[in-house]
Motif scaffolding. Structure first.
Motif, PDB file in Angstrom:
ATOM      1  N   ALA A   1     -16.912  38.103   7.495  1.00 39.85           N
ATOM      2  CA  ALA A   1     -15.826  37.629   8.352  1.00 39.85           C
ATOM      3  C   ALA A   1     -15.610  36.126   8.174  1.00 39.85           C
ATOM      4  CB  ALA A   1     -16.115  37.955   9.812  1.00 39.85           C
ATOM      5  N   ALA A   2     -16.684  35.366   8.011  1.00 39.78           N
ATOM      6  CA  ALA A   2     -16.548  33.919   7.794  1.00 39.78           C
ATOM      7  C   ALA A   2     -15.880  33.632   6.458  1.00 39.78           C
ATOM      8  CB  ALA A   2     -17.913  33.245   7.849  1.00 39.78           C
ATOM      9  N   ILE A   3     -16.215  34.402   5.453  1.00 40.48           N
ATOM     10  CA  ILE A   3     -15.563  34.233   4.154  1.00 40.48           C
ATOM     11  C   ILE A   3     -14.079  34.557   4.279  1.00 40.48           C
ATOM     12  CG2 ILE A   3     -15.401  35.193   1.817  1.00 40.48           C
ATOM     13  CD1 ILE A   3     -18.493  35.422   1.917  1.00 40.48           C
ATOM     14  N   GLY A   4     -13.755  35.612   5.012  1.00 39.90           N
ATOM     15  CA  GLY A   4     -12.349  35.943   5.239  1.00 39.90           C
ATOM     16  C   GLY A   4     -11.624  34.856   5.994  1.00 39.90           C
ATOM     17  N   ALA A   5     -12.309  34.248   6.976  1.00 43.87           N
ATOM     18  CA  ALA A   5     -11.685  33.196   7.780  1.00 43.87           C
ATOM     19  C   ALA A   5     -11.432  31.937   6.976  1.00 43.87           C
ATOM     20  CB  ALA A   5     -12.561  32.866   8.985  1.00 43.87           C
ATOM     21  N   SER A   6     -12.275  31.662   6.007  1.00 39.99           N
ATOM     22  CA  SER A   6     -12.119  30.414   5.258  1.00 39.99           C
ATOM     23  C   SER A   6     -11.485  30.624   3.884  1.00 39.99           C
ATOM     24  CB  SER A   6     -13.477  29.749   5.095  1.00 39.99           C
ATOM     25  OG  SER A   6     -14.336  30.590   4.371  1.00 39.99           O
ATOM     26  N   LEU A   7     -11.108  31.837   3.571  1.00 40.41           N
ATOM     27  CA  LEU A   7     -10.528  32.129   2.261  1.00 40.41           C
ATOM     28  C   LEU A   7      -9.255  31.341   2.011  1.00 40.41           C
ATOM     29  CD1 LEU A   7     -11.029  33.860  -0.213  1.00 40.41           C
ATOM     30  CD2 LEU A   7      -9.634  35.625   0.808  1.00 40.41           C
ATOM     31  N   CYS A   8      -8.457  31.151   3.056  1.00 39.61           N
ATOM     32  CA  CYS A   8      -7.189  30.445   2.875  1.00 39.61           C
ATOM     33  C   CYS A   8      -7.403  28.962   2.588  1.00 39.61           C
ATOM     34  CB  CYS A   8      -6.319  30.596   4.118  1.00 39.61           C
ATOM     35  SG  CYS A   8      -7.035  29.822   5.572  1.00 39.61           S
ATOM     36  N   CYS A   9      -8.530  28.424   2.971  1.00 39.87           N
ATOM     37  CA  CYS A   9      -8.735  26.978   2.869  1.00 39.87           C
ATOM     38  C   CYS A   9      -9.813  26.605   1.862  1.00 39.87           C
ATOM     39  CB  CYS A   9      -9.122  26.427   4.235  1.00 39.87           C
ATOM     40  SG  CYS A   9      -8.015  26.971   5.542  1.00 39.87           S
ATOM     41  N   VAL A  10     -10.908  27.338   1.837  1.00 37.85           N
ATOM     42  CA  VAL A  10     -12.021  27.006   0.962  1.00 37.85           C
ATOM     43  C   VAL A  10     -11.767  27.476  -0.471  1.00 37.85           C
ATOM     44  CG1 VAL A  10     -14.476  27.382   0.559  1.00 37.85           C
ATOM     45  CG2 VAL A  10     -13.640  27.033   2.866  1.00 37.85           C
ATOM     46  N   ALA A  11     -11.182  28.646  -0.620  1.00 39.02           N
ATOM     47  CA  ALA A  11     -10.974  29.195  -1.963  1.00 39.02           C
ATOM     48  C   ALA A  11     -10.114  28.283  -2.842  1.00 39.02           C
ATOM     49  CB  ALA A  11     -10.375  30.589  -1.884  1.00 39.02           C
ATOM     50  N   PRO A  12      -8.979  27.750  -2.370  1.00 39.39           N
ATOM     51  CA  PRO A  12      -8.219  26.845  -3.236  1.00 39.39           C
ATOM     52  C   PRO A  12      -8.997  25.584  -3.608  1.00 39.39           C
ATOM     53  CG  PRO A  12      -6.835  27.620  -1.455  1.00 39.39           C
ATOM     54  CD  PRO A  12      -8.225  28.074  -1.157  1.00 39.39           C
ATOM     55  N   LEU A  13      -9.757  25.037  -2.657  1.00 43.44           N
ATOM     56  CA  LEU A  13     -10.561  23.856  -2.970  1.00 43.44           C
ATOM     57  C   LEU A  13     -11.636  24.161  -3.998  1.00 43.44           C
ATOM     58  CD1 LEU A  13     -11.021  22.246   0.550  1.00 43.44           C
ATOM     59  CD2 LEU A  13      -9.632  21.399  -1.332  1.00 43.44           C
ATOM     60  N   ALA A  14     -12.285  25.311  -3.847  1.00 44.11           N
ATOM     61  CA  ALA A  14     -13.329  25.697  -4.795  1.00 44.11           C
ATOM     62  C   ALA A  14     -12.744  25.954  -6.179  1.00 44.11           C
ATOM     63  CB  ALA A  14     -14.061  26.935  -4.295  1.00 44.11           C
ATOM     64  N   LEU A  15     -11.594  26.613  -6.233  1.00 39.77           N
ATOM     65  CA  LEU A  15     -10.973  26.873  -7.528  1.00 39.77           C
ATOM     66  C   LEU A  15     -10.513  25.582  -8.198  1.00 39.77           C
ATOM     67  CD1 LEU A  15      -8.964  30.105  -6.679  1.00 39.77           C
ATOM     68  CD2 LEU A  15     -11.022  29.920  -8.073  1.00 39.77           C
ATOM     69  N   LEU A  16      -9.977  24.665  -7.422  1.00 41.54           N
ATOM     70  CA  LEU A  16      -9.575  23.380  -7.987  1.00 41.54           C
ATOM     71  C   LEU A  16     -10.772  22.587  -8.477  1.00 41.54           C
ATOM     72  CD1 LEU A  16      -6.740  22.211  -5.584  1.00 41.54           C
ATOM     73  CD2 LEU A  16      -6.523  22.865  -7.977  1.00 41.54           C
ATOM     74  N   ALA A  17     -11.873  22.667  -7.765  1.00 43.23           N
ATOM     75  CA  ALA A  17     -13.090  21.981  -8.199  1.00 43.23           C
ATOM     76  C   ALA A  17     -13.599  22.547  -9.525  1.00 43.23           C
ATOM     77  CB  ALA A  17     -14.169  22.087  -7.134  1.00 43.23           C
ATOM     78  N   LEU A  18     -13.344  23.825  -9.759  1.00 47.22           N
ATOM     79  CA  LEU A  18     -13.741  24.456 -11.015  1.00 47.22           C
ATOM     80  C   LEU A  18     -12.714  24.238 -12.120  1.00 47.22           C
ATOM     81  CD1 LEU A  18     -15.115  27.829  -9.622  1.00 47.22           C
ATOM     82  CD2 LEU A  18     -16.438  25.923 -10.532  1.00 47.22           C
ATOM     83  N   GLY A  19     -11.616  23.569 -11.792  1.00 42.76           N
ATOM     84  CA  GLY A  19     -10.576  23.308 -12.785  1.00 42.76           C
ATOM     85  C   GLY A  19      -9.577  24.430 -12.932  1.00 42.76           C
ATOM     86  N   ILE A  20      -9.568  25.348 -12.016  1.00 35.01           N
ATOM     87  CA  ILE A  20      -8.643  26.477 -12.055  1.00 35.01           C
ATOM     88  C   ILE A  20      -7.502  26.164 -11.104  1.00 35.01           C
ATOM     89  CG2 ILE A  20      -8.363  28.941 -11.647  1.00 35.01           C
ATOM     90  CD1 ILE A  20     -11.416  29.173 -12.077  1.00 35.01           C
ATOM     91  N   GLY A  21      -6.309  26.244 -11.564  1.00 30.95           N
ATOM     92  CA  GLY A  21      -5.169  25.934 -10.707  1.00 30.95           C
ATOM     93  C   GLY A  21      -3.976  26.792 -11.065  1.00 30.95           C
ATOM     94  N   GLY A  22      -2.924  26.604 -10.334  1.00 37.35           N
ATOM     95  CA  GLY A  22      -1.706  27.340 -10.592  1.00 37.35           C
ATOM     96  C   GLY A  22      -0.950  27.578  -9.304  1.00 37.35           C
ATOM     97  N   SER A  23       0.288  27.958  -9.464  1.00 36.99           N
ATOM     98  CA  SER A  23       1.116  28.189  -8.284  1.00 36.99           C
ATOM     99  C   SER A  23       0.708  29.447  -7.532  1.00 36.99           C
ATOM    100  CB  SER A  23       2.583  28.287  -8.695  1.00 36.99           C
ATOM    101  OG  SER A  23       2.755  29.384  -9.567  1.00 36.99           O
ATOM    102  N   TRP A  24      -0.008  30.348  -8.159  1.00 37.24           N
ATOM    103  CA  TRP A  24      -0.449  31.568  -7.496  1.00 37.24           C
ATOM    104  C   TRP A  24      -1.436  31.272  -6.376  1.00 37.24           C
ATOM    105  CZ3 TRP A  24      -5.631  32.532  -7.450  1.00 37.24           C
ATOM    106  CH2 TRP A  24      -6.400  31.828  -8.376  1.00 37.24           C
ATOM    107  N   MET A  25      -2.056  30.095  -6.405  1.00 40.09           N
ATOM    108  CA  MET A  25      -3.043  29.757  -5.375  1.00 40.09           C
ATOM    109  C   MET A  25      -2.403  29.594  -4.001  1.00 40.09           C
ATOM    110  SD  MET A  25      -5.711  27.344  -7.434  1.00 40.09           S
ATOM    111  CE  MET A  25      -6.016  26.405  -5.999  1.00 40.09           C
ATOM    112  N   THR A  26      -1.098  29.328  -3.967  1.00 40.11           N
ATOM    113  CA  THR A  26      -0.436  29.192  -2.667  1.00 40.11           C
ATOM    114  C   THR A  26      -0.389  30.517  -1.920  1.00 40.11           C
ATOM    115  OG1 THR A  26       1.723  29.534  -3.678  1.00 40.11           O
ATOM    116  CG2 THR A  26       0.980  27.250  -3.416  1.00 40.11           C
ATOM    117  N   SER A  27      -0.547  31.624  -2.640  1.00 38.47           N
ATOM    118  CA  SER A  27      -0.551  32.924  -1.960  1.00 38.47           C
ATOM    119  C   SER A  27      -1.807  33.109  -1.108  1.00 38.47           C
ATOM    120  CB  SER A  27      -0.421  34.057  -2.968  1.00 38.47           C
ATOM    121  OG  SER A  27      -1.561  34.087  -3.809  1.00 38.47           O
ATOM    122  N   LEU A  28      -2.846  32.321  -1.363  1.00 34.38           N
ATOM    123  CA  LEU A  28      -4.058  32.417  -0.556  1.00 34.38           C
ATOM    124  C   LEU A  28      -3.827  31.923   0.873  1.00 34.38           C
ATOM    125  CD1 LEU A  28      -6.742  31.227  -3.131  1.00 34.38           C
ATOM    126  CD2 LEU A  28      -6.293  33.550  -2.361  1.00 34.38           C
TER     127      LEU A  28
END
Length: 113
Positions: free
Chosen positions: A14-41
């Motif tokens: 549930a905590a992962i679900g709650a933070s998916l909209c905010c933590v996942a884009p930051l984590a992906l950007l930190a890994l160098g993964i980006g794109g406009s599809w990330m806004t769907s999160l």
């Protein structure tokens, strides 16, 4: 009824679900993964309060199970060993601050910019 371990696992999901909209884009950007599809999160943002409530509920159930509900175990099974309960409590106190930090990331993220 969920066991102590089941409640912790459900609270973590549930905590992962709650933070998916905010933590996942930051984590992906930190890994160098980006794109406009990330806004769907961010589409999960309206459901964040529900996930936060579920996280707190499951953490409360795990706490109740570990500290207030007596464990009924037959002799010779692993749950009858007091070390097992001690390990479960230790795991609870390791996981709980991590989950609460994960929930607090959207409020703490502006301080990191």
């Amino acid at each position: 009824m969920l066991s102590g371990r089941g409640s912790l696992l459900a609270g973590g999901l549930a905590a992962i679900g709650a933070s998916l909209c905010c933590v996942a884009p930051l984590a992906l950007l930190a890994l160098g993964i980006g794109g406009s599809w990330m806004t769907s999160l961010t589409a999960l943002e309206p459901y964040r309060p529900i996930f936060i409530g579920l996280t707190l509920l499951f953490l409360g159930l795990a706490f109740r199970r570990l500290y207030f509900v007596p464990q009924l175990c037959a002799p010779g099974v692993p749950c009858a060993d007091p070390r097992a309960l001690r390990r479960q409590r230790l795991l609870f106190w390791i996981v709980t601050p991590l989950l609460l930090t994960l929930l607090a990331v959207p409020w703490l993220a502006p301080l990191l910019y």
